[in-house]
Design a protein around this motif. Structure first.
Motif, PDB file in Angstrom:
ATOM      1  N   GLU A 114       6.236   2.505   7.337  1.00  0.00           N
ATOM      2  CA  GLU A 114       5.786   1.284   7.854  1.00  0.00           C
ATOM      3  C   GLU A 114       5.592   1.092   9.330  1.00  0.00           C
ATOM      4  O   GLU A 114       4.628   0.877   9.814  1.00  0.00           O
ATOM      5  CB  GLU A 114       6.597  -0.018   7.201  1.00  0.00           C
ATOM      6  CG  GLU A 114       6.024  -1.270   7.340  1.00  0.00           C
ATOM      7  CD  GLU A 114       6.890  -2.323   6.784  1.00  0.00           C
ATOM      8  OE1 GLU A 114       6.990  -3.608   7.287  1.00  0.00           O
ATOM      9  OE2 GLU A 114       7.706  -1.976   5.783  1.00  0.00           O
ATOM     10  N   ASN A 115       6.737   1.403   9.758  1.00  0.00           N
ATOM     11  CA  ASN A 115       6.937   1.557  11.368  1.00  0.00           C
ATOM     12  C   ASN A 115       5.969   2.308  12.125  1.00  0.00           C
ATOM     13  O   ASN A 115       5.312   2.136  12.834  1.00  0.00           O
ATOM     14  CB  ASN A 115       8.466   1.733  11.772  1.00  0.00           C
ATOM     15  CG  ASN A 115       9.342   0.801  11.403  1.00  0.00           C
ATOM     16  OD1 ASN A 115       8.956  -0.347  11.117  1.00  0.00           O
ATOM     17  ND2 ASN A 115      10.730   1.079  11.461  1.00  0.00           N
ATOM     18  N   GLU A 116       5.876   3.606  11.501  1.00  0.00           N
ATOM     19  CA  GLU A 116       4.775   4.581  11.960  1.00  0.00           C
ATOM     20  C   GLU A 116       3.565   4.155  11.647  1.00  0.00           C
ATOM     21  O   GLU A 116       2.708   4.483  12.556  1.00  0.00           O
ATOM     22  CB  GLU A 116       5.410   5.950  11.307  1.00  0.00           C
ATOM     23  CG  GLU A 116       6.440   6.667  12.001  1.00  0.00           C
ATOM     24  CD  GLU A 116       6.436   6.922  13.154  1.00  0.00           C
ATOM     25  OE1 GLU A 116       5.843   7.542  13.687  1.00  0.00           O
ATOM     26  OE2 GLU A 116       7.591   6.790  13.700  1.00  0.00           O
ATOM     27  N   LEU A 117       3.269   3.781  10.555  1.00  0.00           N
ATOM     28  CA  LEU A 117       1.849   3.047  10.301  1.00  0.00           C
ATOM     29  C   LEU A 117       1.534   1.930  11.194  1.00  0.00           C
ATOM     30  O   LEU A 117       0.259   1.863  11.722  1.00  0.00           O
ATOM     31  CB  LEU A 117       1.649   3.014   8.987  1.00  0.00           C
ATOM     32  CG  LEU A 117       1.346   3.991   7.973  1.00  0.00           C
ATOM     33  CD1 LEU A 117       1.324   3.535   6.528  1.00  0.00           C
ATOM     34  CD2 LEU A 117       0.261   5.006   8.383  1.00  0.00           C
TER      35      LEU A 117
ATOM     36  N   PHE B 164       3.766   5.868  -2.630  1.00  0.00           N
ATOM     37  CA  PHE B 164       4.787   6.611  -2.634  1.00  0.00           C
ATOM     38  C   PHE B 164       5.882   5.375  -3.467  1.00  0.00           C
ATOM     39  O   PHE B 164       6.846   5.140  -2.668  1.00  0.00           O
ATOM     40  CB  PHE B 164       5.399   6.751  -1.121  1.00  0.00           C
ATOM     41  CG  PHE B 164       6.639   7.707  -0.985  1.00  0.00           C
ATOM     42  CD1 PHE B 164       7.158   8.510  -2.110  1.00  0.00           C
ATOM     43  CD2 PHE B 164       7.161   7.553   0.365  1.00  0.00           C
ATOM     44  CE1 PHE B 164       8.069   9.539  -1.617  1.00  0.00           C
ATOM     45  CE2 PHE B 164       8.275   8.237   0.475  1.00  0.00           C
ATOM     46  CZ  PHE B 164       8.724   9.417  -0.302  1.00  0.00           C
ATOM     47  N   ALA B 165       5.819   5.348  -4.751  1.00  0.00           N
ATOM     48  CA  ALA B 165       6.632   4.362  -5.642  1.00  0.00           C
ATOM     49  C   ALA B 165       8.008   4.838  -5.605  1.00  0.00           C
ATOM     50  O   ALA B 165       8.870   3.940  -5.576  1.00  0.00           O
ATOM     51  CB  ALA B 165       5.946   4.536  -6.871  1.00  0.00           C
TER      52      ALA B 165
ATOM     53  N   LEU C  25       0.843  -1.331  -0.046  1.00  0.00           N
ATOM     54  CA  LEU C  25       0.052   0.059  -0.018  1.00  0.00           C
ATOM     55  C   LEU C  25       0.706   1.093  -0.298  1.00  0.00           C
ATOM     56  O   LEU C  25       0.625   2.266  -0.716  1.00  0.00           O
ATOM     57  CB  LEU C  25      -1.106  -0.003   1.138  1.00  0.00           C
ATOM     58  CG  LEU C  25      -2.164  -0.738   1.238  1.00  0.00           C
ATOM     59  CD1 LEU C  25      -2.663  -0.940   2.572  1.00  0.00           C
ATOM     60  CD2 LEU C  25      -3.138  -0.224   0.058  1.00  0.00           C
ATOM     61  N   ILE C  26       1.961   1.220   0.879  1.00  0.00           N
ATOM     62  CA  ILE C  26       2.581   2.124   0.904  1.00  0.00           C
ATOM     63  C   ILE C  26       3.333   2.603  -0.665  1.00  0.00           C
ATOM     64  O   ILE C  26       3.554   3.834  -0.965  1.00  0.00           O
ATOM     65  CB  ILE C  26       3.836   2.240   2.010  1.00  0.00           C
ATOM     66  CG1 ILE C  26       3.104   2.195   3.359  1.00  0.00           C
ATOM     67  CG2 ILE C  26       5.035   3.239   1.781  1.00  0.00           C
ATOM     68  CD1 ILE C  26       4.164   1.621   4.287  1.00  0.00           C
ATOM     69  N   LYS C  27       3.844   1.552  -1.117  1.00  0.00           N
ATOM     70  CA  LYS C  27       4.535   1.690  -2.537  1.00  0.00           C
ATOM     71  C   LYS C  27       3.659   2.222  -3.451  1.00  0.00           C
ATOM     72  O   LYS C  27       4.085   2.706  -4.406  1.00  0.00           O
ATOM     73  CB  LYS C  27       4.930   0.149  -2.786  1.00  0.00           C
ATOM     74  CG  LYS C  27       6.367  -0.190  -2.167  1.00  0.00           C
ATOM     75  CD  LYS C  27       6.874  -1.627  -2.661  1.00  0.00           C
ATOM     76  CE  LYS C  27       8.008  -1.958  -1.897  1.00  0.00           C
ATOM     77  NZ  LYS C  27       8.374  -3.186  -2.192  1.00  0.00           N
TER      78      LYS C  27
END
Length: 56
Positions: free
Chosen positions: A27-30, A15-16, A10-12
């Motif tokens: 990822e850590n923050e989410l 924010f590709a 999802l992050i990618k």
């Protein structure tokens, strides 16, 4: 809970161009935010059920 691979994908998608460090940070923050939100929701629901049981 939430699969790390799904979260990373999802992050990618959003924010590709992110570097590996940026992906890891987000990822850590989410993950931390999801855990906090989940625990708060559980406490809220348990509290509601306890109050409801006392009112019956």
């Amino acid at each position: 809970m939430f699969k790390q691979e799904m979260l990373r994908d999802l992050i990618k998608n959003y924010f590709a161009e992110a570097s590996e460090d940026q992906l890891q940070y987000i990822e850590n923050e989410l993950t931390r935010e999801l855990e906090v939100t989940t625990h708060a929701k559980i406490r809220e629901m348990v509290s509601y059920e306890r109050i409801k049981r006392l009112m019956d």
